[in-house]
Design a protein around this motif. Structure first.
Motif, short mmCIF file in Angstrom:
data_model
loop_
_atom_site.label_atom_id
_atom_site.label_comp_id
_atom_site.label_asym_id
_atom_site.label_seq_id
_atom_site.Cartn_x
_atom_site.Cartn_y
_atom_site.Cartn_z
N LEU A 22 0.79 -1.23 0.00
CA LEU A 22 0.00 0.00 0.00
C LEU A 22 0.83 1.28 0.00
O LEU A 22 0.51 2.21 -0.75
CB LEU A 22 -0.98 0.00 1.17
N PRO A 23 1.88 1.40 0.82
CA PRO A 23 2.65 2.66 0.78
C PRO A 23 3.22 2.98 -0.59
O PRO A 23 3.18 4.13 -1.05
CB PRO A 23 3.76 2.44 1.81
N ALA A 24 3.73 1.97 -1.28
CA ALA A 24 4.30 2.20 -2.61
C ALA A 24 3.20 2.57 -3.61
O ALA A 24 3.40 3.45 -4.46
CB ALA A 24 5.04 0.96 -3.10
N LEU A 25 2.05 1.93 -3.50
CA LEU A 25 0.95 2.25 -4.40
C LEU A 25 0.42 3.67 -4.17
O LEU A 25 0.13 4.39 -5.11
CB LEU A 25 -0.19 1.24 -4.23
N LEU A 26 0.32 4.04 -2.90
CA LEU A 26 -0.16 5.39 -2.60
C LEU A 26 0.84 6.45 -3.03
O LEU A 26 0.46 7.52 -3.52
CB LEU A 26 -0.47 5.52 -1.11
N ARG A 58 0.56 6.90 -6.78
CA ARG A 58 -0.62 7.67 -7.19
C ARG A 58 -0.44 9.15 -6.92
O ARG A 58 -0.92 9.98 -7.68
CB ARG A 58 -1.86 7.15 -6.47
N GLU A 59 0.25 9.49 -5.84
CA GLU A 59 0.49 10.91 -5.54
C GLU A 59 1.44 11.53 -6.57
O GLU A 59 1.30 12.69 -6.94
CB GLU A 59 1.06 11.06 -4.14
N ASP A 60 2.41 10.73 -7.05
CA ASP A 60 3.33 11.23 -8.08
C ASP A 60 2.61 11.45 -9.40
O ASP A 60 2.95 12.37 -10.15
CB ASP A 60 4.48 10.24 -8.28
N ASP A 61 1.63 10.61 -9.70
CA ASP A 61 0.89 10.72 -10.95
C ASP A 61 -0.05 11.92 -10.94
O ASP A 61 -0.38 12.47 -11.98
CB ASP A 61 0.08 9.46 -11.24
#
Length: 134
Positions: free
Chosen positions: A123-127, A130-133
């Motif tokens: 989850l931390p990597a996925l979140l 998404r914030e970078d995108d």
């Protein structure tokens, strides 16, 4: 951080998660008398929580790949059961005549805990992605 040091860190996290999970599941399970063992109920407890947390930590902090976490950390539960089977069949070869079923049940429990932990650790990597995108 370069790729080699990241892989080395992942290996250490996986090894630590495996060792801690194996003994967290095994030590309480090995102390239950054979006549009172009932799988999967005998496996439920803090040990499985440790397996899930170890998988999450290896994935989140060690940056280990999901598949590696799933297989390595998930193997702690069936290997703890097989360790008991090996020791007790050495003493009494007629015990554990249904060990393949014990192994299958423990594998399913270990896979469930490891996959839940690895998903949580992802989850931390996925979140962050998404914030970078955004």
């Amino acid at each position: 951080m370069d790729k080699v040091s990241r892989q080395k860190g992942a290996k250490y996290w996986l090894a630590a998660a495996f060792a801690v999970g194996f003994f967290a599941v095994g030590l309480p399970y090995w102390q239950i008398p054979y006549a009172k063992v009932s799988l999967p109920n005998s496996l439920y407890g803090t040990g499985l929580l440790v397996v899930g947390v170890g998988a999450a930590a290896a994935r989140a902090f060690g940056k280990a790949r999901f598949v590696m976490v799933f297989f390595i950390v998930g193997a702690t539960v069936p290997l703890a059961v097989l360790a008991r089977v090996a020791v007790e069949t050495n003493r009494d070869p007629t015990s554990h005549n249904l060990w393949p079923f014990e192994f299958i049940i423990a594998t399913a429990v270990g896979a469930l805990c490891a996959s839940a932990g690895a998903l949580l650790g992802s989850l931390p990597a996925l979140l962050a992605k998404r914030e970078d995108d955004a």
